[in-house]
Design an enzyme around this catalytic site. Structure first.
Site, PDB file in Angstrom:
ATOM      1  N   PRO A 147       0.821  -1.208   0.000  1.00 34.41           N
ATOM      2  CA  PRO A 147       0.000   0.000   0.000  1.00 34.41           C
ATOM      3  C   PRO A 147       0.856   1.259   0.000  1.00 34.41           C
ATOM      4  O   PRO A 147       0.416   2.310  -0.488  1.00 34.41           O
ATOM      5  CB  PRO A 147      -0.800  -0.114   1.297  1.00 34.41           C
ATOM      6  CG  PRO A 147      -0.862  -1.588   1.564  1.00 34.41           C
ATOM      7  CD  PRO A 147       0.460  -2.135   1.083  1.00 34.41           C
ATOM      8  N   HIS A 191      -4.008  13.972   0.419  1.00 29.71           N
ATOM      9  CA  HIS A 191      -3.415  13.669  -0.886  1.00 29.71           C
ATOM     10  C   HIS A 191      -3.739  14.745  -1.916  1.00 29.71           C
ATOM     11  O   HIS A 191      -4.650  15.550  -1.735  1.00 29.71           O
ATOM     12  CB  HIS A 191      -3.918  12.322  -1.401  1.00 29.71           C
ATOM     13  CG  HIS A 191      -3.242  11.142  -0.768  1.00 29.71           C
ATOM     14  ND1 HIS A 191      -3.608  10.662   0.463  1.00 29.71           N
ATOM     15  CD2 HIS A 191      -2.217  10.358  -1.191  1.00 29.71           C
ATOM     16  CE1 HIS A 191      -2.836   9.628   0.777  1.00 29.71           C
ATOM     17  NE2 HIS A 191      -1.979   9.428  -0.211  1.00 29.71           N
ATOM     18  N   LYS A 208      -6.129  12.072  -7.064  1.00 31.01           N
ATOM     19  CA  LYS A 208      -6.264  10.691  -6.563  1.00 31.01           C
ATOM     20  C   LYS A 208      -7.708  10.216  -6.736  1.00 31.01           C
ATOM     21  O   LYS A 208      -8.642  10.930  -6.386  1.00 31.01           O
ATOM     22  CB  LYS A 208      -5.845  10.639  -5.085  1.00 31.01           C
ATOM     23  CG  LYS A 208      -5.825   9.242  -4.500  1.00 31.01           C
ATOM     24  CD  LYS A 208      -5.079   9.211  -3.169  1.00 31.01           C
ATOM     25  CE  LYS A 208      -5.130   7.828  -2.539  1.00 31.01           C
ATOM     26  NZ  LYS A 208      -4.604   6.765  -3.412  1.00 31.01           N
TER      27      LYS A 208
HETATM   28  N1  LIG Z   1       2.245   1.955  -3.079  1.00 30.42           N
HETATM   29  C1  LIG Z   1       2.691   3.216  -3.154  1.00 30.42           C
HETATM   30  O1  LIG Z   1       3.683   3.597  -2.503  1.00 30.42           O
HETATM   31  C2  LIG Z   1       1.988   4.168  -4.039  1.00 30.42           C
HETATM   32  C3  LIG Z   1       0.852   3.775  -4.676  1.00 30.42           C
HETATM   33  N2  LIG Z   1       0.188   4.624  -5.483  1.00 30.42           N
HETATM   34  C4  LIG Z   1      -0.965   4.069  -6.172  1.00 30.42           C
HETATM   35  O2  LIG Z   1      -0.530   3.722  -7.484  1.00 30.42           O
HETATM   36  C5  LIG Z   1      -1.624   3.872  -8.390  1.00 30.42           C
HETATM   37  C6  LIG Z   1      -1.198   4.809  -9.510  1.00 30.42           C
HETATM   38  O3  LIG Z   1      -1.048   6.111  -8.983  1.00 30.42           O
HETATM   39  P1  LIG Z   1      -0.650   7.332  -9.928  1.00 30.42           P
HETATM   40  O4  LIG Z   1       0.597   7.015 -10.678  1.00 30.42           O
HETATM   41  O5  LIG Z   1      -0.716   8.539  -9.090  1.00 30.42           O
HETATM   42  O6  LIG Z   1      -1.895   7.323 -10.956  1.00 30.42           O
HETATM   43  P2  LIG Z   1      -1.937   7.849 -12.467  1.00 30.42           P
HETATM   44  O7  LIG Z   1      -3.382   8.011 -12.789  1.00 30.42           O
HETATM   45  O8  LIG Z   1      -1.014   8.985 -12.649  1.00 30.42           O
HETATM   46  O9  LIG Z   1      -1.354   6.625 -13.297  1.00 30.42           O
HETATM   47  C7  LIG Z   1      -2.036   5.447 -13.573  1.00 30.42           C
HETATM   48  C8  LIG Z   1      -1.594   5.016 -14.961  1.00 30.42           C
HETATM   49  O10 LIG Z   1      -2.053   3.699 -15.210  1.00 30.42           O
HETATM   50  C9  LIG Z   1      -2.462   3.632 -16.568  1.00 30.42           C
HETATM   51  N3  LIG Z   1      -3.314   2.458 -16.725  1.00 30.42           N
HETATM   52  C10 LIG Z   1      -4.606   2.292 -16.430  1.00 30.42           C
HETATM   53  N4  LIG Z   1      -5.002   1.048 -16.705  1.00 30.42           N
HETATM   54  C11 LIG Z   1      -3.917   0.396 -17.187  1.00 30.42           C
HETATM   55  C12 LIG Z   1      -3.677  -0.916 -17.666  1.00 30.42           C
HETATM   56  N5  LIG Z   1      -4.656  -1.814 -17.729  1.00 30.42           N
HETATM   57  N6  LIG Z   1      -2.425  -1.242 -18.090  1.00 30.42           N
HETATM   58  C13 LIG Z   1      -1.449  -0.338 -18.057  1.00 30.42           C
HETATM   59  N7  LIG Z   1      -1.604   0.936 -17.629  1.00 30.42           N
HETATM   60  C14 LIG Z   1      -2.822   1.290 -17.207  1.00 30.42           C
HETATM   61  C15 LIG Z   1      -3.137   4.963 -16.798  1.00 30.42           C
HETATM   62  O11 LIG Z   1      -3.228   5.235 -18.158  1.00 30.42           O
HETATM   63  P3  LIG Z   1      -4.250   6.390 -18.673  1.00 30.42           P
HETATM   64  O12 LIG Z   1      -3.580   7.654 -18.325  1.00 30.42           O
HETATM   65  O13 LIG Z   1      -4.307   6.103 -20.132  1.00 30.42           O
HETATM   66  O14 LIG Z   1      -5.542   6.183 -17.968  1.00 30.42           O
HETATM   67  C16 LIG Z   1      -2.175   5.898 -16.065  1.00 30.42           C
HETATM   68  O15 LIG Z   1      -1.109   6.313 -16.904  1.00 30.42           O
HETATM   69  C17 LIG Z   1      -2.805   4.364  -7.554  1.00 30.42           C
HETATM   70  O16 LIG Z   1      -3.600   3.279  -7.155  1.00 30.42           O
HETATM   71  C18 LIG Z   1      -2.130   4.988  -6.343  1.00 30.42           C
HETATM   72  O17 LIG Z   1      -2.958   5.013  -5.228  1.00 30.42           O
HETATM   73  C19 LIG Z   1       0.627   5.887  -5.707  1.00 30.42           C
HETATM   74  C20 LIG Z   1       1.738   6.355  -5.071  1.00 30.42           C
HETATM   75  C21 LIG Z   1       2.503   5.535  -4.173  1.00 30.42           C
HETATM   76  O1  LIG Z   2      -2.465   7.925  -4.997  1.00 31.22           O
HETATM   77  C1  LIG Z   2      -1.433   8.269  -4.376  1.00 31.22           C
HETATM   78  O2  LIG Z   2      -0.800   9.303  -4.640  1.00 31.22           O
HETATM   79  C2  LIG Z   2      -0.952   7.397  -3.314  1.00 31.22           C
HETATM   80  N1  LIG Z   2      -1.516   6.237  -3.162  1.00 31.22           N
HETATM   81  C3  LIG Z   2      -1.194   5.263  -2.190  1.00 31.22           C
HETATM   82  C4  LIG Z   2      -2.310   5.130  -1.201  1.00 31.22           C
HETATM   83  O3  LIG Z   2      -3.491   5.177  -1.592  1.00 31.22           O
HETATM   84  O4  LIG Z   2      -2.042   4.945  -0.015  1.00 31.22           O
HETATM   85  C5  LIG Z   2       0.150   5.516  -1.548  1.00 31.22           C
HETATM   86  C6  LIG Z   2       0.444   6.960  -1.266  1.00 31.22           C
HETATM   87  O5  LIG Z   2      -0.369   7.383  -0.250  1.00 31.22           O
HETATM   88  C7  LIG Z   2       0.233   7.799  -2.519  1.00 31.22           C
END
Ligand SMILES: NC(=O)C1=CN([C@@H]2O[C@H](COP(=O)(O)OP(=O)(O)OC[C@H]3O[C@@H](n4cnc5c(N)ncnc54)[C@H](OP(=O)(O)O)[C@@H]3O)[C@@H](O)[C@H]2O)C=CC1
Ligand SMILES: O=C(O)C1=N[C@H](C(=O)O)C[C@H](O)C1
Length: 252
Positions: free
Chosen positions: A107, A136, A140
């Site tokens: 997460p 956030h 998001k």
């Molecule tokens: N674990 C951690 O530490 C963290 C987790 N997160 C989580 O990571 C996820 C992504 O966050 P974030 O980068 O901010 O979101 P974004 O919306 O910036 O990026 C998501 C990307 O995924 C693409 N996408 C959607 N469906 C697919 C698929 N089937 N195959 C390949 N690519 C796909 C989207 O494309 P398109 O633009 O074309 O829709 C988009 O470019 C979220 O769930 C977030 O909560 C975020 C930060 C830290």
């Molecule tokens: O969407 C984000 O940006 C993030 N997603 C993850 C979450 O839902 O906890 C991790 C981090 O908080 C950033």
């Protein structure tokens, strides 16, 4: 010499995916062999010869992506949110049929955040009240954050084990949402504000005192050491690991 890990990044043009592409490309022991967006077929991963997948997509896509990886014997490091208990149980069952394959669902990849959640679970045994505020960026798509859900689960488990009763709350009338979401009996409040990245406070209250545990990610670079640690470790941990704390020796 050990060959580099062959890594495919899913969600490669997203906020996190773009950062992961950079991190994997610059890691000496890894090779970025594929970068996929929403419209790319998953077969691209196989054609590129990937052995490891990083999923940083959206809650609606992540389950199918990870199942595809596991079904093809690829190890997966997953940061995407949306992994409910039911989804994790289904994935664990699938992994039992692919015993050599490992999946990490993290997460939060930031070391400070993982530590803050662990500290919160320890502290929550000793305080009458506990609530979480997660803050956030407004792009998001999910609330509460995956991190807050995981923190609440850890806190609830620690309090149950210690026999701590529910946090006191005399609320009788309430506008919908005013008291936040209830995650395993812990109230979680979600703030979405331009300028923020990813932040969380755990508020712990006792008679005459308050302890606040706060973690801030100011930049998505904060998540990359955890992504790389996950990639380096996942093949040696078959089955499902939930939380990067599973790869850290926090008890020492
Ligand atoms: N674990 C951690 O530490 C963290 C987790 N997160 C989580 O990571 C996820 C992504 O966050 P974030 O980068 O901010 O979101 P974004 O919306 O910036 O990026 C998501 C990307 O995924 C693409 N996408 C959607 N469906 C697919 C698929 N089937 N195959 C390949 N690519 C796909 C989207 O494309 P398109 O633009 O074309 O829709 C988009 O470019 C979220 O769930 C977030 O909560 C975020 C930060 C830290
Ligand atoms: O969407 C984000 O940006 C993030 N997603 C993850 C979450 O839902 O906890 C991790 C981090 O908080 C950033």
């Amino acid at each position: 010499m050990t060959p580099p890990l062959a890594v495919a990044v899913l969600g490669a043009s997203g906020r996190m995916g773009a950062e992961a592409v950079k991190a994997v490309s610059t890691a000496a022991d890894m090779e970025l062999v594929a970068s996929l967006g929403r419209h790319d077929p998953l077969e691209k991963i196989l054609e590129a010869g990937a052995t490891h997948v990083v999923d940083l997509t959206v809650p609606d896509s992540t389950e199918a992506n990870v199942r595809f990886a596991v079904e093809h014997g690829l190890h997966a490091v997953v940061g995407t949110t949306g992994w409910t208990d039911a989804r994790r149980a289904d994935l664990a069952a699938l992994l039992e049929r692919h015993p050599g394959t490992g999946v990490l669902i993290a997460p939060n990849f930031a070391l400070g955040s993982v530590l803050a959640s662990a500290f919160a679970a320890t502290a929550a045994r000793y305080f009458e009240s506990v609530e979480i505020v997660e803050l956030h960026h407004p792009n998001k798509v999910d609330a509460p954050s995956g991190t807050a859900v995981r923190t609440a689960e850890l806190i609830a488990a620690a309090r149950a084990e210690a026999g701590v009763p529910a946090s006191p709350d005399a609320t009788e009338t309430c506008l919908e949402g005013a008291r936040g979401a209830d995650v395993d009996g812990v109230r979680v409040h979600s703030v979405r504000l331009r300028g923020l990245v990813a932040h969380q406070e755990v508020l712990l209250g006792g008679a005459g005192e308050q302890l606040t545990l706060r973690h801030d990610s100011y930049d998505r670079a904060s998540f990359m050491p955890g992504v790389l640690l996950g990639l380096r470790t996942v093949a040696s941990r078959p089955g499902l690991t939930y939380g990067l704390d599973g790869y850290l020796e926090l008890g020492r």
